[in-house]
Motif scaffolding. Sequence first.
Motif, PDB file in Angstrom:
ATOM      1  N   TYR A 118     -47.081  47.361  24.840  1.00 21.29           N
ATOM      2  CA  TYR A 118     -46.085  47.269  23.779  1.00 21.29           C
ATOM      3  C   TYR A 118     -45.014  48.355  23.900  1.00 21.29           C
ATOM      4  CZ  TYR A 118     -48.620  51.102  21.458  1.00 21.29           C
ATOM      5  OH  TYR A 118     -49.219  52.304  21.165  1.00 21.29           O
ATOM      6  N   HIS A 119     -45.356  49.491  24.484  1.00 21.21           N
ATOM      7  CA  HIS A 119     -44.346  50.541  24.673  1.00 21.21           C
ATOM      8  C   HIS A 119     -43.166  49.979  25.468  1.00 21.21           C
ATOM      9  CE1 HIS A 119     -48.126  52.842  24.155  1.00 21.21           C
ATOM     10  NE2 HIS A 119     -47.362  53.721  23.539  1.00 21.21           N
ATOM     11  N   THR A 146     -40.838  54.306  20.325  1.00 21.99           N
ATOM     12  CA  THR A 146     -41.952  53.476  19.853  1.00 21.99           C
ATOM     13  C   THR A 146     -43.243  54.150  20.286  1.00 21.99           C
ATOM     14  OG1 THR A 146     -43.030  51.311  19.965  1.00 21.99           O
ATOM     15  CG2 THR A 146     -41.781  51.981  21.908  1.00 21.99           C
ATOM     16  N   ASP A 147     -43.889  54.786  19.327  1.00 26.32           N
ATOM     17  CA  ASP A 147     -45.160  55.474  19.589  1.00 26.32           C
ATOM     18  C   ASP A 147     -45.054  56.378  20.808  1.00 26.32           C
ATOM     19  OD1 ASP A 147     -47.813  56.132  19.178  1.00 26.32           O
ATOM     20  OD2 ASP A 147     -48.590  54.433  20.320  1.00 26.32           O
ATOM     21  N   SER A 148     -43.910  57.021  20.969  1.00 23.02           N
ATOM     22  CA  SER A 148     -43.668  57.787  22.193  1.00 23.02           C
ATOM     23  C   SER A 148     -43.093  59.166  21.920  1.00 23.02           C
ATOM     24  CB  SER A 148     -42.701  57.009  23.098  1.00 23.02           C
ATOM     25  OG  SER A 148     -41.482  56.738  22.419  1.00 23.02           O
ATOM     26  N   ALA A 149     -43.102  59.600  20.673  1.00 20.02           N
ATOM     27  CA  ALA A 149     -42.508  60.887  20.329  1.00 20.02           C
ATOM     28  C   ALA A 149     -43.166  61.400  19.053  1.00 20.02           C
ATOM     29  CB  ALA A 149     -41.001  60.732  20.122  1.00 20.02           C
ATOM     30  N   PHE A 181     -46.470  46.056  15.767  1.00 24.11           N
ATOM     31  CA  PHE A 181     -46.049  47.328  16.328  1.00 24.11           C
ATOM     32  C   PHE A 181     -44.821  47.832  15.574  1.00 24.11           C
ATOM     33  CE2 PHE A 181     -47.730  45.012  20.165  1.00 24.11           C
ATOM     34  CZ  PHE A 181     -48.908  45.730  20.251  1.00 24.11           C
ATOM     35  N   LEU A 182     -44.608  49.146  15.652  1.00 26.75           N
ATOM     36  CA  LEU A 182     -43.460  49.768  15.003  1.00 26.75           C
ATOM     37  C   LEU A 182     -42.533  50.376  16.042  1.00 26.75           C
ATOM     38  CD1 LEU A 182     -45.287  51.662  12.113  1.00 26.75           C
ATOM     39  CD2 LEU A 182     -44.048  49.490  11.948  1.00 26.75           C
ATOM     40  N   ALA A 305     -51.246  48.557  28.290  1.00 22.56           N
ATOM     41  CA  ALA A 305     -51.548  49.829  27.633  1.00 22.56           C
ATOM     42  C   ALA A 305     -52.900  50.369  28.078  1.00 22.56           C
ATOM     43  CB  ALA A 305     -51.532  49.650  26.118  1.00 22.56           C
ATOM     44  N   ILE A 306     -53.796  49.497  28.497  1.00 21.89           N
ATOM     45  CA  ILE A 306     -55.147  49.914  28.877  1.00 21.89           C
ATOM     46  C   ILE A 306     -55.127  50.841  30.078  1.00 21.89           C
ATOM     47  CG2 ILE A 306     -57.400  49.094  29.666  1.00 21.89           C
ATOM     48  CD1 ILE A 306     -56.897  46.520  28.130  1.00 21.89           C
TER      49      ILE A 306
END
Length: 367
Positions: A118-119, A146-149, A181-182, A305-306
């Motif tokens: 998803y990233h 996106t879930d990266s910071a 996802f956000l 993601a895995i």
Amino acid sequence: MTFNTSPSSVEEPNLRNWLGEEAAKLGFDQLRITDTYLGSANERLQEWLAEGRHGAMEYMERHAELRSDPQLLVPGTVRVICVSMSYLLPEGDFDREWQRLEEPTQAVVSLYARGRDYHKVLRQRLQEFATLVENKIGRFGYRVFTDSAPLMEVELARKAGLGWRGKHTLLLNRNYGSMFFLGEILVDMPLPLDEEQEEHCGTCQACMDVCPTQAITAPYQLDARRCISYLTIENPGEIPVEFRRAMGNRIYGCDDCQLICPWNKFAKRTLLSDFAERHGLGHATLLQLWSWSESDFDKRHEGSAIRRIGYLRWRRNLAVAMGNALASPELPESEKDLIRQALQDALPSAQPLVAEHIEWAISAAHS
């Protein structure tokens, strides 16, 4: 960032509607806008960190100050455009997911991780969206995330009105449940703000009751150190013995608190092919995945993601699940023999982390 757009372009009456329409074309289900003020959320984060509930996620503590204020992360930010993207597939069957948890030889991977990372999906589409905005109104300062910071994503999304905080600490929405996802775009444009949503959990605490390790210690309180998602993904070392039985056959993440949530029963499904299941992860067995070599793991989880957890954690998680299968009274001895043999064959060449879990697994049936 520096504010380069003209005030008139930002205040254009139809701009807000246009933003939502263009976001929808790119696959986003919702778009809402908030400011950068996080209020008491920072105090709650500091308390959570002080209690050590973040476990081995030391990056949470290292970047705590940046999390407290998006303007520290990206100077010049005055608004945060928050978006959501559902990953729940049309064929997703909650009854079948519950059933698989009762089948010891099945390997259960969290729903969100069965497709493309998803990233990559969100970051690419957020960048496309930002480019569209720039083409329409002119240059402006922005950065996409996106879930990266170090951002309090859920809190920003809650403030923006994408949903409310459920008792499991995830964001909930009446139309989309929690399986989404956000993503965020930090911008230097003073866009109009959206309103927060009311909470709709009421007296329900199904998510708390169903958690296999009782990681939701109180409403809106999560101890990551007990959470199976943390233990199988973020935790780099040994899985504490006290939680291994509760893991069952969950080898990557845990969806129990979402599967039980009434709001997810009515959630709209995604039509994006990016999140379609890969490599049979919705029905794979433990022995099938145990047979993968490290090169198999890298190749088959490319773009997933895995792959981020690496082969050792993957094998560690599988070993625990196989030990739980050996301890299952319902499993025929013939199937246990296959599992036991696969574990024994792997033990001589196993890395210490995996070897410890293999040894536990082999002895699990007698403990």
